[in-house]
Design an enzyme around this catalytic site. Structure first.
Site, PDB file in Angstrom:
ATOM      1  N   HIS B 114      79.938 117.304  62.310  1.00 45.69           N
ATOM      2  CA  HIS B 114      79.140 118.322  63.014  1.00 45.69           C
ATOM      3  C   HIS B 114      79.309 119.584  62.250  1.00 45.69           C
ATOM      4  CE1 HIS B 114      77.061 121.233  65.640  1.00 45.69           C
ATOM      5  NE2 HIS B 114      76.514 120.285  66.344  1.00 45.69           N
ATOM      6  N   ASP B 195      87.443 115.531  67.074  1.00 46.61           N
ATOM      7  CA  ASP B 195      86.152 115.985  67.913  1.00 46.61           C
ATOM      8  C   ASP B 195      85.620 114.838  68.571  1.00 46.61           C
ATOM      9  OD1 ASP B 195      83.668 116.858  68.440  1.00 46.61           O
ATOM     10  OD2 ASP B 195      83.283 117.501  66.254  1.00 46.61           O
ATOM     11  N   GLN B 198      80.811 113.797  71.111  1.00 48.43           N
ATOM     12  CA  GLN B 198      79.866 112.790  71.242  1.00 48.43           C
ATOM     13  C   GLN B 198      80.620 111.659  71.985  1.00 48.43           C
ATOM     14  OE1 GLN B 198      76.784 112.574  71.304  1.00 48.43           O
ATOM     15  NE2 GLN B 198      76.500 114.656  70.610  1.00 48.43           N
ATOM     16  N   LYS B 221      78.176 117.470  77.423  1.00 53.00           N
ATOM     17  CA  LYS B 221      77.627 116.256  76.768  1.00 53.00           C
ATOM     18  C   LYS B 221      78.117 115.242  77.783  1.00 53.00           C
ATOM     19  CE  LYS B 221      77.551 118.081  72.276  1.00 53.00           C
ATOM     20  NZ  LYS B 221      76.320 118.460  71.897  1.00 53.00           N
ATOM     21  N   CYS B 361      72.362 119.981  62.938  1.00 55.26           N
ATOM     22  CA  CYS B 361      73.771 120.709  62.525  1.00 55.26           C
ATOM     23  C   CYS B 361      74.366 119.764  61.769  1.00 55.26           C
ATOM     24  CB  CYS B 361      74.387 121.411  63.768  1.00 55.26           C
ATOM     25  SG  CYS B 361      73.375 122.381  64.623  1.00 55.26           S
TER      26      CYS B 361
END
Lengths: 128, 405
Positions: B114, B195, B198, B221, B361
């Site tokens: 991202h 990261d 998600q 999220k 993105c």
């Protein structure tokens, strides 16, 4: 029955856009990018000594709305003067489409217009 | 998992909503809303240093959320820093790690990051003058859209100081081979930054088992509120790193000319935090735990298989993600031949099917896989087979309008 947004002429312009061509040595050219999808449109225009647009074309990728809008916009430009181009607003472009454009699709409808304004600005800056 | 839906007001029968945009932000259950509302109604005080009951209650709830989050990811509470979200967490790290890098060093990312896990590192690399490398994806065959481990082995050499990668791709749904990447990075002594924006809502992530140095994610999220996120850092790193923003609440001593920093996460949390959001996040991780990873993962697997059947059987739809369900999360990006993503999303919206369209993105990724813009349907714990069916119906309608046959 015709769809409220995707009317037959809009779909036709998406499948077969008007003036989707390159102009060699254009007098004016500008590019715009739709930040939400990354689509881009480049417009190219030929201007004669009397500031009149003699030919114009566009290139790039886009959705049905942006491709139909830029087709109609470029078609409208041909034969107009730079002054007339300068008087054009986003609302005129939306009107040309003849469909209701939602908030989310406004950037699609005006992508070609933004490229055109960019072209005019670059041209006028060059000719000051 | 059927009862789950009743806990989300946005999914009440009156809305008729098919929400397939959980990868952008997940819906929030009542229990999280109640926790946040309770803060504003019953103890709306600032945290820390208040000696009255209301502030003590707010502080206990705030720090309680830190404990819940720590437990959720297998960390210790003093390794959990609250941020405004994943983006802030990565930016903080990219700034804080600058002192440890020289122009001889290399930062490794993957091709599917991202922008939030790309641009901060680009900025850092250009400031330090060091190299950025990208682990490729496999782009053909059975393993298409998975991480190319051969490329990972080539990228991660002795020069590498930081390996920052998403545990799961927000576009392709690809799950990273976390243990293998960790192994390669550790072997060369590189700092690993995961990261988890998600992945965090789709699979259990235990920072101790993974043995990552840092892990970041957002609350929203994970069925929590917006405006809050987590930066996990191993204690030894957090102790060593200098803070990147300054103000109240993060100091030990202050004079007119200098200051020293507070111990623990406070060092990285200057100013009044997003108290209600942190409390909401605490409630969200408890909510996930109460649902249980076992049933979440089973549900996820069912939705993946069902969606792949439904979307995969349509010759006009190209799903851009791994085909094996073990390699992916329930995030499906796809193209419908002859119809632009924006037009697909617009037509989906007519039947209250909420999908996202565009570059998500991840502009470099889309160029890398040769796409302009794509539609993304992303699932959550409330996603039903019926939702996928209604998506398919909306796609059929889009194809009808555009005469795609």
């Amino acid at each position: 029955m015709d769809d409220i947004l995707y009317k037959e002429y809009i779909l036709e312009l998406y499948r077969d856009p008007l003036h989707k061509k390159n102009i060699t040595h254009p007098t004016m050219h500008g590019k715009a990018v739709n930040q939400s999808c990354g689509d881009d449109i480049t417009v190219m225009l030929l201007v004669d000594d009397t500031d009149r647009i003699t030919d114009a074309g566009h290139q790039g990728v886009g959705c049905a709305i942006s491709q139909a809008a830029v087709s109609l916009l470029i078609d409208w430009c041909i034969g107009k003067t730079i002054r007339e181009l300068n008087e054009l607003t986003q609302e005129h472009v939306v009107d040309m489409l003849g469909i209701h454009i939602s908030y989310a699709r406004k950037n699609c409808a005006t992508l070609g217009y933004v490229a055109l304004t960019q072209a005019i600005q670059l041209y006028e800056r060059k000719n000051i | 998992m059927k009862d789950i839906r009743t806990q989300f007001t946005a999914l009440s029968d009156t809305t008729n909503l098919v929400y397939l945009d959980s990868a952008a932000t997940a819906l929030v259950p009542e229990i999280v809303l109640d926790a946040m509302s309770l803060y504003y109604k019953k103890y709306p005080a600032n945290v820390h240093r208040g000696l009255y009951d209301m502030s003590i209650e707010a502080t206990q709830q705030y720090e309680g959320a830190r404990k819940s989050v720590a437990q959720f990811i297998g960390a210790s509470p003093d390794e959990v820093v609250f941020t405004s979200g994943t983006t802030q967490g990565i930016n903080m790290l990219a700034v804080a790690l600058k002192k440890q890098l020289t122009s001889d060093d290399v930062i490794v990312l993957t091709r599917y990051e991202h922008h939030a896990n790309l641009i901060p590192w680009q900025q850092l690399a250009s400031e330090v003058g060091c190299e950025l490398r990208f682990i490729d994806l496999i782009l053909t065959g059975d393993e298409k859209y998975t991480v190319d481990m051969e490329s990972a082995r080539t990228c991660i050499d002795a020069q590498v100081k930081v390996v920052a990668y998403s545990a799961a791709s927000h576009v392709l749904g690809t799950i990273a081979p976390i243990q293998e990447i960790q192994h390669l990075a550790k072997a060369v002594g590189a700092i690993t930054v995961i990261d988890a924006a998600q992945a965090i809502a789709h699979m259990p992530l235990n920072v101790k088992e993974i043995d990552c140095d840092f892990l970041v994610f957002s609350g929203h999220k994970l069925y929590g509120p917006t405006g809050v996120g987590v930066l996990y850092g191993k204690k030894e790193h957090l102790e060593k790193l200098a803070p990147v923003s300054f103000g109240g609440g993060m100091v030990e001593t202050v004079s007119y000319t200098s200051a020293t920093w507070a111990k623990g996460p406070a060092k990285f949390e200057p100013g009044t935090p997003s108290i209600a959001a942190v409390i909401g996040l605490g409630a969200a991780v408890k909510f996930i735990t109460s649902v249980g990873w076992k049933s979440i993962c089973a549900h996820e697997k069912d939705i993946i298989q069902y969606a792949q059947d439904v979307l995969g059987n349509d010759t006009h739809i190209e799903v851009l993600g791994p085909t094996h369900d073990t390699d992916r999360i329930a995030v499906f990006s796809f193209c419908v031949s002859g119809i632009h993503a924006h037009d697909v999303a617009e037509i989906c919206n007519r039947s209250h099917v909420a999908v996202r369209a565009g570059h998500h993105c991840a502009i470099p990724l889309l160029k890398y896989i040769g796409k302009e813009s794509v539609v993304r349907a992303s699932c959550g714990i409330y996603t039903s087979r019926e939702d996928i069916e209604r998506l398919a119906t909306a796609l059929t309608e889009a194809k009808r309008i555009f005469s795609v046959t």
